[in-house]
Design an enzyme around this catalytic site. Structure first.
Site, PDB file in Angstrom:
ATOM      1  N   GLU A  34       0.822  -1.228   0.000  1.00 54.21           N
ATOM      2  CA  GLU A  34       0.000   0.000   0.000  1.00 54.21           C
ATOM      3  C   GLU A  34       0.854   1.276   0.000  1.00 54.21           C
ATOM      4  OE1 GLU A  34      -3.614   0.333   2.075  1.00 54.21           O
ATOM      5  OE2 GLU A  34      -4.101  -1.783   1.930  1.00 54.21           O
TER       6      GLU A  34
HETATM    7  C1  LIG Z   1       3.005  -9.303   0.293  1.00 50.76           C
HETATM    8  C2  LIG Z   1       2.508  -8.318  -0.697  1.00 50.76           C
HETATM    9  C3  LIG Z   1       1.149  -8.179  -0.924  1.00 50.76           C
HETATM   10  C4  LIG Z   1       0.682  -7.307  -1.919  1.00 50.76           C
HETATM   11  N1  LIG Z   1      -0.658  -7.276  -2.224  1.00 50.76           N
HETATM   12  C5  LIG Z   1      -1.056  -6.599  -3.333  1.00 50.76           C
HETATM   13  C6  LIG Z   1      -2.388  -6.722  -3.826  1.00 50.76           C
HETATM   14  O1  LIG Z   1      -3.223  -7.397  -3.239  1.00 50.76           O
HETATM   15  N2  LIG Z   1      -2.700  -6.071  -4.973  1.00 50.76           N
HETATM   16  C7  LIG Z   1      -1.806  -5.317  -5.647  1.00 50.76           C
HETATM   17  O2  LIG Z   1      -2.142  -4.781  -6.691  1.00 50.76           O
HETATM   18  N3  LIG Z   1      -0.552  -5.129  -5.187  1.00 50.76           N
HETATM   19  C8  LIG Z   1      -0.156  -5.776  -4.073  1.00 50.76           C
HETATM   20  N4  LIG Z   1       1.151  -5.631  -3.619  1.00 50.76           N
HETATM   21  C9  LIG Z   1       2.028  -4.626  -4.234  1.00 50.76           C
HETATM   22  C10 LIG Z   1       2.441  -3.531  -3.225  1.00 50.76           C
HETATM   23  O3  LIG Z   1       1.313  -2.866  -2.757  1.00 50.76           O
HETATM   24  C11 LIG Z   1       3.445  -2.518  -3.775  1.00 50.76           C
HETATM   25  O4  LIG Z   1       2.830  -1.597  -4.572  1.00 50.76           O
HETATM   26  C12 LIG Z   1       4.532  -3.082  -4.559  1.00 50.76           C
HETATM   27  O5  LIG Z   1       5.075  -4.194  -3.893  1.00 50.76           O
HETATM   28  C13 LIG Z   1       5.638  -2.062  -4.810  1.00 50.76           C
HETATM   29  O6  LIG Z   1       6.375  -2.488  -5.899  1.00 50.76           O
HETATM   30  P1  LIG Z   1       7.781  -3.258  -5.801  1.00 50.76           P
HETATM   31  O7  LIG Z   1       7.683  -4.226  -4.658  1.00 50.76           O
HETATM   32  O8  LIG Z   1       8.042  -3.786  -7.120  1.00 50.76           O
HETATM   33  O9  LIG Z   1       8.777  -2.151  -5.382  1.00 50.76           O
HETATM   34  P2  LIG Z   1       9.442  -1.062  -6.360  1.00 50.76           P
HETATM   35  O10 LIG Z   1       8.388  -0.258  -7.003  1.00 50.76           O
HETATM   36  O11 LIG Z   1      10.441  -1.737  -7.206  1.00 50.76           O
HETATM   37  O12 LIG Z   1      10.157  -0.134  -5.304  1.00 50.76           O
HETATM   38  C14 LIG Z   1      11.429  -0.466  -4.731  1.00 50.76           C
HETATM   39  C15 LIG Z   1      11.865   0.650  -3.822  1.00 50.76           C
HETATM   40  O13 LIG Z   1      11.956   1.885  -4.530  1.00 50.76           O
HETATM   41  C16 LIG Z   1      11.226   2.896  -3.848  1.00 50.76           C
HETATM   42  N5  LIG Z   1      10.685   3.850  -4.813  1.00 50.76           N
HETATM   43  C17 LIG Z   1      10.015   3.591  -5.962  1.00 50.76           C
HETATM   44  N6  LIG Z   1       9.677   4.741  -6.573  1.00 50.76           N
HETATM   45  C18 LIG Z   1      10.114   5.747  -5.794  1.00 50.76           C
HETATM   46  C19 LIG Z   1      10.084   7.173  -5.860  1.00 50.76           C
HETATM   47  N7  LIG Z   1       9.523   7.809  -6.853  1.00 50.76           N
HETATM   48  N8  LIG Z   1      10.660   7.870  -4.871  1.00 50.76           N
HETATM   49  C20 LIG Z   1      11.259   7.254  -3.836  1.00 50.76           C
HETATM   50  N9  LIG Z   1      11.328   5.923  -3.716  1.00 50.76           N
HETATM   51  C21 LIG Z   1      10.769   5.179  -4.676  1.00 50.76           C
HETATM   52  C22 LIG Z   1      10.135   2.157  -3.094  1.00 50.76           C
HETATM   53  O14 LIG Z   1       9.704   2.908  -1.977  1.00 50.76           O
HETATM   54  C23 LIG Z   1      10.871   0.889  -2.684  1.00 50.76           C
HETATM   55  O15 LIG Z   1      11.579   1.132  -1.504  1.00 50.76           O
HETATM   56  C24 LIG Z   1       1.602  -6.492  -2.622  1.00 50.76           C
HETATM   57  C25 LIG Z   1       2.979  -6.606  -2.363  1.00 50.76           C
HETATM   58  C26 LIG Z   1       3.431  -7.503  -1.420  1.00 50.76           C
HETATM   59  C27 LIG Z   1       4.913  -7.611  -1.193  1.00 50.76           C
END
Ligand SMILES: Cc1cc2nc3c(=O)[nH]c(=O)nc-3n(C[C@H](O)[C@H](O)[C@H](O)COP(=O)(O)OP(=O)(O)OC[C@H]3O[C@@H](n4cnc5c(N)ncnc54)[C@H](O)[C@@H]3O)c2cc1C
Length: 822
Positions: free
Chosen positions: A501
């Site tokens: 989230e």
């Molecule tokens: C266990 C779990 C359950 C989930 N459930 C759902 C679900 O039900 N439905 C759904 O749609 N999604 C879900 N998600 C997705 C979740 O909500 C996140 O949106 C998603 O995991 C973020 O993408 P990423 O993990 O690829 O991180 P990335 O986007 O690759 O980010 C990596 C890092 O970069 C940072 N970062 C990225 N952009 C910026 C910026 N502009 N400025 C500063 N920092 C930045 C982030 O904060 C993070 O620390 C889930 C994820 C997990 C792990």
């Protein structure tokens, strides 16, 4: 001397007007009158005349509104239009979504505390309390987290059934659709209590009640869709999930490459307009067991079957699991907290238009729909789960630190441990207040986009801090996993809460201040909106009014910040009683400083500030701590200003103010335009950084408070499952705590006798028997020590296993063999 006195009088009059935010006219009259009177009294005719000319030269053009508009505002409007960065549609949507509540006051530089204190005290209804005492208690008594996390990697069937039958998935669904229609506070209370027993159960329950099919249907669904899905979702006949994230679109969710191409297809002999979906989603919670999938994709209409537009934008649909071509089933494994989570794929999956949430007219509105409802779910799910975990840490670690002895003393007595215990107590107090305030905002009908980001970020970050502290205090007891370990899984799962989230780094760096500065600022958003007024005269009038309001606001904040910095915010009117008034005054000071810095930063850096994430994160921190500290003060008032809570309030408040000071200092110190940085330093910290973190003495009081039963500790542990059932080690530890404390003086007496060397036995129980015989202890004292020794042994013990028990039932090798055989 008379010259200085006249100058000083004019300056003081100007400063007083700015401090109290009087109108331009009042300032002109007050300053001119003061200069005249003081100048004549002290016989300084030349100084008076020069000052009056300067004052008139400033006041006149500003008070002649027509002249001001044409000569000052019109050129500035042109300049403003040319430097204001064009917002993308996504940014525009994010900015316009949500409402502004008390956080707007915090950005005003002069918060109206009455607005906060008059808000009704959030309370559970009789029905909600009955649910907490009934089904929630019963569910907690059924939970065996080791079975869930280690043996089944799933909830057992009876827990799934119980959750569905008692409508845990329907907390946000109205009664007319057979849901529970609970307040946000009750929703939060349920999650907090479940989180004290199992992060897996709490996550499973939180998802259907958060951003997903039910929430989206309630706001945008057609009547037909609501009537079909909501009653089924309420009783778990349908299990929802919502799929936005994919391999190429994580934090940047708007970049989803998943597409739906509008087309015609013959279905059951009838030509039907629909769309062909190709998508690749991952990390989707509940996907492996979902029966209805909310899906976000970008819709294209190349044949113009719906209208002129080809790229319609992000769109949301609800697909039944049985949709041909939809592939779900396998699972991800999030850090040993095995709530159902997995990928979803589909290639050229045809679905009819009726699957769009809200029908075909909502095609392309998906991003707005998501952003509009996001704040509500984000305000409750993660903050509540984290708060439950923190409250649980108070119960578990507070009790354990009092019963675990080393070097002849309870470990709670060691100053090093005390430091960790103080953080556990203080941060739990702050997080609980924050999470309650944000739930209360939702219950008042707000869509708190900025507070929900603050709550998500800080509750989960403090959850991370406290989980680490809890593990440190528990030592090996926290490390050895097994049915008796109540801390290890919560600690393991922390990064999940940090990531979902809105991953925390992005939430802090981009969202809190990025949205907060523009949404909560009394002028900025309105000034930007003025640029789109088509009537030129009207536009100039509006811009002029806003511009001069904004300038006055800026000057006032500079004066207020400087004046309160000079006095250490010790004087002036404010809310609160004799004890809390100084706290409100401190927040007044930092509110003015934040408003000043925000204006200067935005004014000097303009659109570039968006890319200066380290600066914007720090200003976001100041806004966050102002919000959290106000939530704590409101909570203190709501609970009748309990004296017992004061050490907790004081510790958490000083921590917030210290953090605020360091964040502001960091932002000013690193501001790239040096003269501006120097000026801000004088205005914000005229005597340097004077705030101090909570003292060791205060920390000791907090540590003492969470390691012994008291009404303040009970309030901190509100909604922790404490019934001493067989599955609840923490509940049983807490039940024993009064005996542990009663045994301490007896134990000291026994220890003194031991030192005399009068007993022959080498084992504890033998020595105890001798002490009883020798009359050192009476029978009841000896019995108490025996009982406590035996009971504590259970709580300091850890689990052990046969190697076979720890082996996975199916290894990767087996899995490949099974796949080959298949
Ligand atoms: C266990 C779990 C359950 C989930 N459930 C759902 C679900 O039900 N439905 C759904 O749609 N999604 C879900 N998600 C997705 C979740 O909500 C996140 O949106 C998603 O995991 C973020 O993408 P990423 O993990 O690829 O991180 P990335 O986007 O690759 O980010 C990596 C890092 O970069 C940072 N970062 C990225 N952009 C910026 C910026 N502009 N400025 C500063 N920092 C930045 C982030 O904060 C993070 O620390 C889930 C994820 C997990 C792990």
């Amino acid at each position: 001397m008379s010259v200085i006195l006249t100058l000083l009088a004019a300056l003081l009059a100007t400063g007083a007007c700015a401090y109290h935010r009087t109108s331009l006219r009042t300032w002109a009259i007050a300053t001119i009158a003061t200069t005249l009177v003081v100048g004549l009294l002290v016989h300084a005719p030349w100084t008076t005349a020069i000052l009056l000319i300067i004052e008139a030269a400033i006041a006149l053009p500003l008070l002649l509104v027509d002249f001001r508009r044409r000569q000052i505002s019109a050129p500035l409007l042109k300049l403003f239009a040319s430097v204001t960065p064009k917002l993308s549609e996504t940014e525009q949507t994010a900015l316009e979504a949500g409402t502004v509540g008390f956080e707007g006051e915090l950005f005003s530089g002069k918060p109206d505390w009455h607005e906060l204190l008059k808000q009704p005290k959030p309370e559970l209804s009789v029905e909600e309390q009955a649910f907490m005492d009934g089904p929630v208690e019963e569910l907690c008594s059924m939970i065996d987290d080791w079975q869930i996390t280690h043996e089944l990697a799933d909830l057992p069937p009876n827990v799934w059934e119980f959750i569905k039958k008692h409508k845990f998935f329907g907390m946000i669904i109205p009664k007319r659709y057979n849901g529970l229609e609970f307040s946000a506070l009750a929703h939060s209370a349920v999650l907090q209590k479940l989180a004290t027993m199992s992060a897996t159960v709490a996550s499973t329950v939180s998802v259907p009640n958060s951003l997903g099919p039910a929430e989206l249907l309630l706001h945008y669904g057609s009547e037909e869709q609501k009537n079909h899905y909501l009653p089924r979702l309420a009783v778990g006949e349908e299990i929802p999930c919502f799929a936005l994230t994919g391999p190429y679109a994580g934090s940047d969710a708007t970049s989803i490459p998943d597409v739906g191409i509008v087309c015609k297809q013959v279905v059951d002999g009838v030509e039907t307009i629909g769309f062909r979906l190709t998508f690749d989603k991952r990390y989707i919670t509940l996907a492996p067991v979902a029966t209805v999938i909310g899906l976000a994709f970008r819709m294209y209409d190349p044949e113009h079957l719906l209208g002129d537009k080809e790229d319609l934008g992000i769109t949301l649909a609800l697909l039944p699991r049985s949709t041909p071509g939809l592939q779900i089933g396998r699972r991800h494994f999030p850090l040993n907290v095995p709530f159902q989570n997995g990928p979803i794929h589909g290639k050229d999956v045809f679905v009819p238009m009726s699957t769009l949430i809200g029908g075909p007219q909502m095609a392309g509105h998906g991003w707005r729909m998501l952003v509009e409802v996001l704040s509500v779910g984000r305000a409750i799910s993660l903050p509540s789960n984290a708060t439950g975990a923190l409250r649980g840490a108070v119960a578990a670690v507070g009790a354990y630190a009092r019963m675990r002895k080393q070097f002849g003393l309870a470990i709670a007595r060691f100053e090093g441990v005390e430091e960790a215990l103080a953080r556990i107590g203080g941060l739990t107090y702050a997080t609980a207040a924050l999470s309650r305030a944000t739930a209360a905002a939702v219950d008042r009908g707000e869509k708190p986009s900025v507070p929900s980001a603050i709550a998500k970020y800080h509750a989960t970050e403090w959850g991370r801090q406290v989980a680490g502290d809890a593990m440190d205090v528990l030592g090996g007891k926290g490390v050895q996993l097994g049915p008796n370990n109540y801390a290890g899984r919560a600690w393991q799962g922390v990064p999940i809460a940090i990531t979902v989230e809105g991953a925390n780094i992005m939430t802090r760096s981009l969202m809190i201040f990025g949205q907060g500065a523009i949404r909560c600022h009394p002028y900025v958003l309105k000034e930007m909106q003025a640029l789109s007024i088509s009537d030129r005269d009207e536009q100039l009038k509006t811009f002029d009014r806003l511009l001069f309001g904004h300038l006055g606001f800026g000057v006032s904040n500079a004066v207020r910040s400087f004046a309160m910095g000079l006095t250490g915010s010790r004087i002036g009117e404010s809310a609160g009683d004799a004890y809390t008034r100084r706290y409100y005054r401190k927040l007044d000071r930092y509110s003015a400083a934040l408003a000043l810095c925000a204006d200067v930063f935005m004014g000097v850096l303009g659109g570039k500030l968006k890319f200066k994430e380290k600066l914007s994160a720090r200003l976001g921190d100041v806004l966050s701590y102002l919000y959290i500290a106000s939530s704590m003060l409101k909570r203190y008032e709501d609970t009748g200003r309990p004296e017992a809570d004061r050490p907790l309030l004081a510790w958490a408040f000083h921590q917030c103010v210290w953090n605020m000071q360091m964040a502001l200092d960091g932002a000013i110190r690193n501001f790239p335009v040096r003269p501006v940085s120097w000026l801000l330093r004088v205005l914000v910290f005229p005597f340097g950084r004077r705030e101090v973190p909570p003292s060791d003495r205060l920390g000791r009081r907090v540590a003492a408070l969470i390691t012994a039963p008291s009404e303040a500790r009970d309030r901190l542990m509100e909604w922790v499952y404490l019934t001493p059932t067989a599955n609840n080690t923490v509940g049983r530890m807490n039940a024993l705590l009064p005996d542990v404390i009663a045994a301490e003086p007896v134990d000291r007496k026994f220890g003194k006798a031991l030192k005399t060397g009068q007993f022959k036995s080498h084992d504890y129980l033998g020595q105890l028997a001798e002490a009883e015989q020798a009359g050192v202890l009476d029978a009841s004292e000896a019995a108490l020590l025996r009982r406590v020794r035996e009971a504590v042994f259970e709580f300091i013990s850890v689990d052990d296993f046969d190697s076979e028990e720890l082996r996975s039932a199916v290894t990767r090798g087996d899995k490949h063999k099974l796949a080959d055989a298949a």
